[in-house]
Design a protein around this motif. Structure first.
Motif, PDB file in Angstrom:
ATOM      1  N   PRO A  86      48.288  43.344  31.176  1.00 30.38           N
ATOM      2  CA  PRO A  86      48.910  41.999  30.989  1.00 30.38           C
ATOM      3  C   PRO A  86      49.597  41.610  32.445  1.00 30.38           C
ATOM      4  N   MET A  87      49.507  40.384  32.471  1.00 30.46           N
ATOM      5  CA  MET A  87      50.550  39.709  33.591  1.00 30.46           C
ATOM      6  C   MET A  87      51.924  39.685  33.232  1.00 30.46           C
ATOM      7  N   ASN A 106      47.749  44.865  40.147  1.00 28.80           N
ATOM      8  CA  ASN A 106      46.836  45.775  39.360  1.00 28.80           C
ATOM      9  C   ASN A 106      46.066  44.788  38.206  1.00 28.80           C
ATOM     10  N   ALA A 107      46.803  44.018  37.648  1.00 21.85           N
ATOM     11  CA  ALA A 107      46.272  42.875  36.600  1.00 21.85           C
ATOM     12  C   ALA A 107      45.241  42.129  37.339  1.00 21.85           C
ATOM     13  N   THR A 112      39.772  40.750  37.833  1.00 21.79           N
ATOM     14  CA  THR A 112      38.691  40.310  38.922  1.00 21.79           C
ATOM     15  C   THR A 112      37.521  41.105  38.782  1.00 21.79           C
ATOM     16  N   PHE A 113      37.340  42.420  38.864  1.00 27.58           N
ATOM     17  CA  PHE A 113      36.602  43.169  38.688  1.00 27.58           C
ATOM     18  C   PHE A 113      35.771  43.671  37.619  1.00 27.58           C
ATOM     19  N   LEU A 229      32.005  34.472  44.370  1.00 26.08           N
ATOM     20  CA  LEU A 229      32.674  35.535  43.888  1.00 26.08           C
ATOM     21  C   LEU A 229      34.130  35.186  43.529  1.00 26.08           C
ATOM     22  N   ASN A 230      34.550  35.388  42.196  1.00 24.66           N
ATOM     23  CA  ASN A 230      35.573  34.889  41.531  1.00 24.66           C
ATOM     24  C   ASN A 230      36.977  35.761  41.722  1.00 24.66           C
ATOM     25  N   CYS A 231      38.056  35.375  42.293  1.00 21.98           N
ATOM     26  CA  CYS A 231      38.904  36.379  42.280  1.00 21.98           C
ATOM     27  C   CYS A 231      40.269  35.799  41.692  1.00 21.98           C
ATOM     28  N   HIS A 232      40.893  36.662  40.933  1.00 23.92           N
ATOM     29  CA  HIS A 232      42.254  36.299  40.226  1.00 23.92           C
ATOM     30  C   HIS A 232      43.386  36.588  41.431  1.00 23.92           C
ATOM     31  N   ILE A 233      44.213  35.613  41.558  1.00 24.02           N
ATOM     32  CA  ILE A 233      45.009  35.841  42.452  1.00 24.02           C
ATOM     33  C   ILE A 233      46.578  35.236  42.191  1.00 24.02           C
TER      34      ILE A 233
END
Lengths: 283, 283
Positions: A86-87, A106-107, A112-113, A229-233
DNA sequence: GGATCTATGAAACCTTTGTTTCAGAAATTG
DNA sequence: CAATTTCTGAAACAAAGGTTTCATAGATCC
C-alpha cells in the motif's frame, strides 16, 4: 497489466479538464484505492468536488460510480488478490518520516516491476541490443537520469549517444540517425511539449523508440507506437520520485547486457581496465 | 499477520450466534473483502441480514461498521513488522530475472533506510538547510546523480551549485566557498582519488561536509569528520545499483524541505509557475 | 471590451447504506 | 406444553454517498 479504467483514462487523458485530470491522476497512481474508498473520498483526496468526480466517471463512459467500482472489483477477482504494497496516506502538514520514505519507494518499485511484462522488457532490450546506434533523450528534470542511463548502456555496448537538451541542435543530431537506430526517451509528467515532436520524427524515420514514462503519459506514448516502460513515481505528498525510473534504467541496461552476452562482458572489462589506468595515471 | 478484526473474531467466535458465525467465517476467509465491500454486501455474501451484520460488529466491540472499515484501512496502510528482505544469491552466468531485480532493489532500499539513523539524517538536513550556499559534487559515474540532487535541492532552496567534473577548475570554484557553506559529495566505490583532497580542503575551510556513499567507503569519509549517509548498493552479479543513492538524495531533499517549511513551499510554487510559463511560452 | 463558452464547486435532491426497533420463529427450561 | 429466553429478518429510520442543477469565475472569441 493496466486495468480497464486506467486504459480509458490514458486514452482520454488529454481531453479531460484540469480538475478531472487531477482526479484521473490520482486514480492512475493508486489503482487499488478505488476498491477501498468511496467516490466522495477519492474526490477529497485529490482535491476536487464530488460533482467533478461524478462528471469524470460519466465522461469516461461509465453510467455511474457504482459501475466503476463493480468493474474494478470484478477485475481484481479475475487477477486474483494480488498482494499490493500500500501507498501510505499522509495527513497534510505532517512531516515525512523515514519509514514512510522507505515504504513509498518500495510500493512504487513493487508495482512497477510486478506490472512490467517480461516480453515488453525483452522487446526493448532486443531493440537496444541490435540497434546500430542508441540515442538517449531526457529533457529538463529527466536530464540527469538520461545521462546515467547513457553511461549504463555505454558500458555494455558502443555507440550510445545523449541527445542534447538544446532543441536548436536537434536537426543536426537527428540528421545522423538511421532506421536501424534505437531511441530511448525518458519523460515524466508534466509531459514536455517537445516529446511528441521527437516521437513523431522517430516514427517517420522508422527509428525504434522506447519511452520510459509514468502511468499518466503511458497512453500518449503508446499511441505513437513506442515501446513503453511504465514507472510508478507518485508519492503521498505532491512530489514525484525518480527512483523507480532509475531502477528501470538499470534493469534495461542489465537486460541489454544479458542479450549481448559475452560481447557486453568484454566491453565492460575493457572499460574497467581503462578506468583503472586513468585513476592510477593522473595525479 | 493477523488483523485486529481477525483476532477479535477468533477470541469470541464460540460465543457468537450461528448467523453471526456465518458472517464471521466469511470475514476470516476473505479479510480483504472488508476494504472492498459494504456491510450490506458482506451480509448478502454470507447469507445473513443487515441487522445481523450490524449486531456482529457491535458485539465485537466496534462502535459501528465505519469503525471497522477505518481500522482495516489503517492496518493496510501501516507497514507490518519489518521483515528482513534477503538479497538473492545468483549462480554465475544465469540470466537475471525481473522478480530478482525487484528483490535486489528492495533489499538494498530496506537495509539502507532501516539502518539510517533519524538524527544523522536530520543533522545533514539541518546543515543543508542553514548553509549559505550548497555545493554538490559527484565525480565520474556519480555525476548524473549529483545533477539530479542539485535540481532536487535547488527546488527547495536557493544557492545550490554543482562542482564541475573538471578538476582543473576547482581552485576557482573552491575559492568562492565560505565556512558557512555545505558540501555534499556523492562517491561510491571505487572511491575516486580526488575525494580525499576535496574532503581535506573542506575540513580546513570549516565547510560542513556530507558524504553519500556506500559501506565500503563510509569509514574513510567518517574519518574526515563528514556526516555520512550510507547507501547499500550491491547486487548479486558484480555491478552496483545507484537506485538507493538516488532515493537517499530524494529523502535528503525532502528532509531539507521539511526543515525549511513554508520557505521551501514558496520557492517550489515559484519554480512551478515559472516552469509553466516557459512551457506555455516557447513554441 | 463585450459576448459566448467552459469549467467548477456549492447546494439541492435523490439513492444507497447502516442502525435500530419490533414482532415472530426457534430453542430452552421447568 | 406453556413460559421464557434467544435469535433473526423485515421494516422504519437516520446518515452518508452520489448525481444533477445552477450560479459564477475564468477563458476564448470576435
Amino acid at each position: 497489466m493496466g486495468t480497464r479504467l486506467a486504459l480509458r483514462i490514458q486514452e482520454r487523458y488529454d481531453e479531460l479538464t484540469p480538475s478531472e485530470q487531477k482526479l484521473a491522476q490520482f486514480l492512475l497512481d493508486r489503482p487499488d484505492e478505488i476498491l477501498a474508498s468511496s467516490a466522495t473520498e477519492l474526490a477529497r483526496y485529490s482535491g476536487v468536488s464530488k460533482a467533478t468526480a461524478a462528471r469524470l466517471f460519466r465522461s469516461l463512459g461509465y453510467s455511474d460510480f457504482n459501475d466503476v467500482r463493480l468493474q474494478a472489483r470484478e477485475e481484481r477477482n479475475r487477477t486474483g488478490p494480488v498482494q499490493q504494497i500500500p501507498m501510505p496516506q499522509v495527513t497534510t502538514g505532517k512531516a515525512m518520516t523515514l519509514p514512510m520514505h522507505l515504504q513509498v519507494e518500495n510500493a512504487n518499485l513493487t508495482r512497477t516491476f510486478e506490472e512490467l511484462r517480461t516480453d515488453v522488457l525483452n522487446n526493448a532490450a532486443e531493440q537496444v541490443a541490435n540497434a546500430g546506434r542508441v540515442w538517449v533523450a531526457g529533457l529538463g528534470n529527466e536530464n540527469g537520469i538520461a545521462r546515467i542511463l547513457r553511461i549504463l548502456l555505454a558500458r555494455v555496448r558502443p555507440g550510445v549517444h545523449l541527445i542534447s537538451e538544446n532543441a536548436a541542435t536537434w536537426p543536426e543530431e537527428f540528421a545522423s540517425t538511421g532506421p536501424n537506430d534505437a531511441l530511448i526517451i525518458i519523460a515524466l509528467r508534466p509531459w514536455p511539449r517537445q516529446i511528441p515532436t521527437i516521437l513523431a520524427f522517430a516514427k517517420t524515420t522508422r527509428l525504434k523508440s522506447i519511452v520510459i514514462t509514468d502511468p499518466t503519459s503511458a497512453g500518449k506514448a503508446q499511441r505513437q507506437e513506442a515501446t513503453v516502460l511504465n514507472c510508478h513515481i507518485s508519492t503521498p505528498w505532491n512530489e514525484i520520485t525518480q527512483t523507480t525510473v532509475l531502477s528501470m534504467g538499470q534493469l534495461l541496461a542489465s537486460a541489454v547486457a544479458n542479450r549481448l552476452g559475452r560481447k557486453a562482458n568484454v566491453r565492460r572489462e575493457l572499460i574497467a581496465d581503462i578506468a583503472e589506468e586513468i585513476e592510477d595515471g593522473d595525479t
